[in-house]
Scaffold this motif. Structure first.
Motif, PDB file in Angstrom:
ATOM      1  N   GLU A  66       0.807  -1.220   0.000  1.00 44.49           N
ATOM      2  CA  GLU A  66       0.000   0.000   0.000  1.00 44.49           C
ATOM      3  C   GLU A  66       0.839   1.269   0.000  1.00 44.49           C
ATOM      4  O   GLU A  66       0.511   2.253  -0.672  1.00 44.49           O
ATOM      5  N   ARG A 197      -3.793  -6.094   8.702  1.00 41.85           N
ATOM      6  CA  ARG A 197      -2.877  -5.113   8.119  1.00 41.85           C
ATOM      7  C   ARG A 197      -1.486  -5.394   8.661  1.00 41.85           C
ATOM      8  O   ARG A 197      -1.309  -5.589   9.865  1.00 41.85           O
ATOM      9  N   ARG A 219      -0.027 -11.119   0.963  1.00 43.15           N
ATOM     10  CA  ARG A 219      -1.370 -10.878   0.433  1.00 43.15           C
ATOM     11  C   ARG A 219      -2.042 -12.192   0.031  1.00 43.15           C
ATOM     12  O   ARG A 219      -3.226 -12.396   0.305  1.00 43.15           O
ATOM     13  N   ALA A 225      -3.800  -5.776   3.820  1.00 39.83           N
ATOM     14  CA  ALA A 225      -2.949  -4.694   3.313  1.00 39.83           C
ATOM     15  C   ALA A 225      -1.550  -4.863   3.885  1.00 39.83           C
ATOM     16  O   ALA A 225      -1.374  -5.367   5.002  1.00 39.83           O
TER      17      ALA A 225
END
Length: 241
Positions: A66, A197, A219, A225
């Motif tokens: 990200e 995350r 992922r 993320a």
């Protein structure tokens, strides 16, 4: 909600750059001189003319992470300090370097508000490399950064079971081929990544091949993320393969 990290007693110490006495391992004057914030692509961390969410390269080929947080470019004095930390047994540099990275993360979250990671992971070393070096510099950074930010950390959730050639002597395309199938999520704990995350920590991001492959594995294992936290980012070299 994150807990506040416990306060630590700080004693005068010598700056690792200029060797003057300071309140931290890197003095404020050296930080101002060698680590002043610069406009960067917030995705890959490369210096740009403007602070952009994504540079042209990231728009053309979005990475599996990200954003990228880094302290400075990989140049003097950070190249010297990171080399000493990574290859010459100076594990004690993890603390002052991690404090710089934690401060950069706080600035990044303040400038681009987002949820804090659920866990902080290091880019792993292969077993033979870990035995050779004696410690994983990415884990030393990750655990100190996580403690400073009052976040959980995990040394083993991302693994590197295969020994591969040293990345430093390889071209960009060779680095990518070298890392295929190098990483894996712990098969007994894949649920630990579901919907989470993750912050992925390393010392230097060069071409981005290592963090791209690591983030892609996370992922695929279910992470919602991934963001990348590194001490230094190697400046772009348009002529590199």
């Amino acid at each position: 909600m994150r807990r506040h990290a416990p306060a630590r007693l700080t004693l005068p110490q010598q700056c690792e750059v200029c060797r003057r006495w300071a309140d931290s391992g890197i003095c404020a004057e050296c930080l101002c001189r060698f680590a002043a914030p610069r406009p960067r692509c917030t995705t890959c961390g490369l210096v740009t003319g403007l602070a952009l969410p994504r540079c042209g390269a990231c728009l053309r080929e979005p990475p599996p992470f990200e954003c990228t947080v880094c302290v400075a470019d990989y140049a003097y004095p950070w190249d010297r300090l990171i080399t000493a930390f990574k290859f010459h047994g100076r594990a004690e540099l993890a603390m002052p370097l991690a404090e710089l990275l934690a401060a950069a993360v706080r600035r990044s979250v303040a400038q681009a508000p987002r949820p804090w990671p659920d866990t902080v992971l290091p880019v792993p070393l292969a077993p033979a490399r870990l035995r050779e070096r004696g410690y994983n510099q990415a884990w030393e950074l990750a655990r100190h950064v996580a403690r400073t930010l009052a976040l959980p950390s995990d040394a083993a959730l991302l693994q590197r079971p295969l020994d591969t050639a040293h990345q430093s002597a390889l071209t960009r395309s060779e680095r990518q081929r070298n890392l295929r199938t190098a990483f894996m999520a712990d098969p007994q704990r894949r649920n630990a990544l579901q919907g989470r995350r993750v912050a992925l920590v390393d010392d230097v991001m060069t071409t981005g091949a290592t963090v791209r492959e690591s983030a892609a594995v996370l992922r695929r294992a279910g992470a919602a993320a991934v963001e990348v936290w590194v001490l230094a980012r190697t400046p772009d070299n348009p002529t590199a393969d």
